[in-house]
Design an enzyme around this catalytic site. Structure first.
Site, PDB file in Angstrom:
ATOM      1  N   LYS A   1       0.878  -1.175   0.000  1.00 19.96           N
ATOM      2  CA  LYS A   1       0.000   0.000   0.000  1.00 19.96           C
ATOM      3  C   LYS A   1       0.915   1.224   0.000  1.00 19.96           C
ATOM      4  O   LYS A   1       1.757   1.374   0.884  1.00 19.96           O
ATOM      5  CB  LYS A   1      -0.862  -0.012   1.261  1.00 19.96           C
ATOM      6  CG  LYS A   1      -1.622   1.290   1.556  1.00 19.96           C
ATOM      7  CD  LYS A   1      -2.868   1.411   0.717  1.00 19.96           C
ATOM      8  CE  LYS A   1      -3.747   2.580   1.165  1.00 19.96           C
ATOM      9  NZ  LYS A   1      -4.411   2.336   2.452  1.00 19.96           N
ATOM     10  N   ILE A   2       0.770   2.089  -1.011  1.00 15.37           N
ATOM     11  CA  ILE A   2       1.582   3.300  -1.091  1.00 15.37           C
ATOM     12  C   ILE A   2       0.672   4.499  -1.356  1.00 15.37           C
ATOM     13  O   ILE A   2      -0.513   4.350  -1.641  1.00 15.37           O
ATOM     14  CB  ILE A   2       2.649   3.216  -2.204  1.00 15.37           C
ATOM     15  CG1 ILE A   2       1.987   3.177  -3.589  1.00 15.37           C
ATOM     16  CG2 ILE A   2       3.568   2.026  -1.990  1.00 15.37           C
ATOM     17  CD1 ILE A   2       2.948   3.405  -4.740  1.00 15.37           C
ATOM     18  N   SER A   3       1.243   5.677  -1.286  1.00 18.59           N
ATOM     19  CA  SER A   3       0.532   6.883  -1.677  1.00 18.59           C
ATOM     20  C   SER A   3       0.409   6.933  -3.198  1.00 18.59           C
ATOM     21  O   SER A   3       1.345   6.570  -3.917  1.00 18.59           O
ATOM     22  CB  SER A   3       1.287   8.132  -1.209  1.00 18.59           C
ATOM     23  OG  SER A   3       1.424   8.175   0.173  1.00 18.59           O
TER      24      SER A   3
ATOM     25  N   ALA B   1      -1.326  13.409   0.265  1.00 19.99           N
ATOM     26  CA  ALA B   1      -1.717  14.578   1.055  1.00 19.99           C
ATOM     27  C   ALA B   1      -0.817  15.767   0.728  1.00 19.99           C
ATOM     28  O   ALA B   1      -1.296  16.892   0.516  1.00 19.99           O
ATOM     29  CB  ALA B   1      -1.649  14.253   2.547  1.00 19.99           C
TER      30      ALA B   1
ATOM     31  N   HIS C   1      -6.117  10.624   7.812  1.00 17.33           N
ATOM     32  CA  HIS C   1      -6.728   9.527   8.563  1.00 17.33           C
ATOM     33  C   HIS C   1      -7.656  10.010   9.668  1.00 17.33           C
ATOM     34  O   HIS C   1      -8.412  10.954   9.498  1.00 17.33           O
ATOM     35  CB  HIS C   1      -5.640   8.594   9.107  1.00 17.33           C
ATOM     36  CG  HIS C   1      -4.780   7.977   8.058  1.00 17.33           C
ATOM     37  ND1 HIS C   1      -5.252   7.609   6.827  1.00 17.33           N
ATOM     38  CD2 HIS C   1      -3.463   7.651   8.059  1.00 17.33           C
ATOM     39  CE1 HIS C   1      -4.267   7.094   6.108  1.00 17.33           C
ATOM     40  NE2 HIS C   1      -3.176   7.104   6.826  1.00 17.33           N
TER      41      HIS C   1
END
Length: 280
Positions: free
Chosen positions: A53-55, A112, A155
């Site tokens: 899982k990455i950005s 983000a 989050h």
């Protein structure tokens, strides 16, 4: 099979069934729980596990070795990062407040931060000052204690920031949605191109569907890794980040990713990307 994802409730909720051997035919998982900044680095270095899982913001740099899977990730509406400041925002609500200020971000290659830079390019004449990277759970205390002027949070911080005496300067998700009309691409699931990508996507989707069909089954696993999070907050987190795009990005999901990279490339923030690479 080695996999890396965060201990956040949405990831543990999504991958619980696979991690516990509840998906027929799926290989046993060796899970590394890691902050998104760690998984971004592992993928960029090419030293990461088979699945991560990455950005989304890190995706353009890893497409040579990894492919984007159409399920398991985080993309949606009303779930974007927030820019927070200390105390009341009256008198500081103007984004120009950030000009020359010190701002903490959870990663310099996070979605983000990419959204923040796109927003700042439009709204902060002269640009912000120093950018400081720190683990996201340290950002709100740092803003509260006056160590930095503002913080970019993600989050569950969406639900807890008032308890730190902080106020929202802007909701980057609302800005993105109103500016583009698309959902927000946040976290991507990727797998090594040398693997059977169709099979991995199938196992990931089956894990998502199991989680929805048996929400109580993952509760202990989720809370075990939720860093002392209140169960209600953990459920809010899941409800916000696990949605239709988690099961299948679909045309609108891929379109949102394309929009993000096109805008970022125009600002020189990511390399130019062949959109077809996302579909390979």
């Amino acid at each position: 099979m080695k996999i890396a994802y965060s201990p956040c409730p949405n990831d543990t909720f999504v991958f619980h069934a696979w991690a516990y051997g509840l998906i027929p035919g799926a290989p046993e998982l060796d899970v590394l729980y890691a902050d998104i900044d760690v998984t971004n680095r592992l993928a960029a270095e090419g030293t990461g596990p088979e699945v991560l899982k990455i950005s989304y913001a890190a995706l353009p740099w890893v497409l040579k070795d990894y492919a984007l899977l159409p399920c398991g990730g985080a993309l949606g509406r009303g779930c974007g990062p927030l820019v927070l400041t200390k105390g009341e925002v009256s008198g500081m609500a103007d984004p120009s407040f950030l000009k020359g200020r010190r701002v903490a971000v959870p990663s310099d290659r996070s979605t983000a931060y990419l959204l923040f830079r796109l927003w700042a390019a439009q709204n902060v004449p002269g640009g912000v000052g120093e950018i400081i990277v720190m683990p996201f759970h340290e950002i709100m205390p740092a803003v509260r204690d006056g160590l930095i002027d503002a913080g970019l949070v993600i989050h569950e911080a969406r639900f807890t920031y008032p308890s730190y005496g902080l106020s929202m300067l802007t909701d980057l998700g609302s800005w993105w949605e109103s500016d583009t009309g698309t959902p927000i691409p946040l976290g991507a699931i990727i797998a090594r191109r040398s693997l059977n990508l169709e099979a991995i996507a199938g196992w990931a989707r089956a894990s998502v569907e199991y989680a929805w069909a048996h929400p109580e089954a993952s509760r202990e696993y989720v809370m075990q890794h939720a860093q002392e999070m209140d169960p209600k907050v953990a459920q809010q987190h899941i409800d916000l980040y696990v949605n239709e795009f988690t099961a299948n990005l679909g045309e609108s999901g891929y379109g949102a990713v394309k929009t993000l990279f096109e805008r970022a490339a125009q600002e020189g923030l990511v390399p130019q990307l062949d959109y077809a690479e996302l579909l390979k």
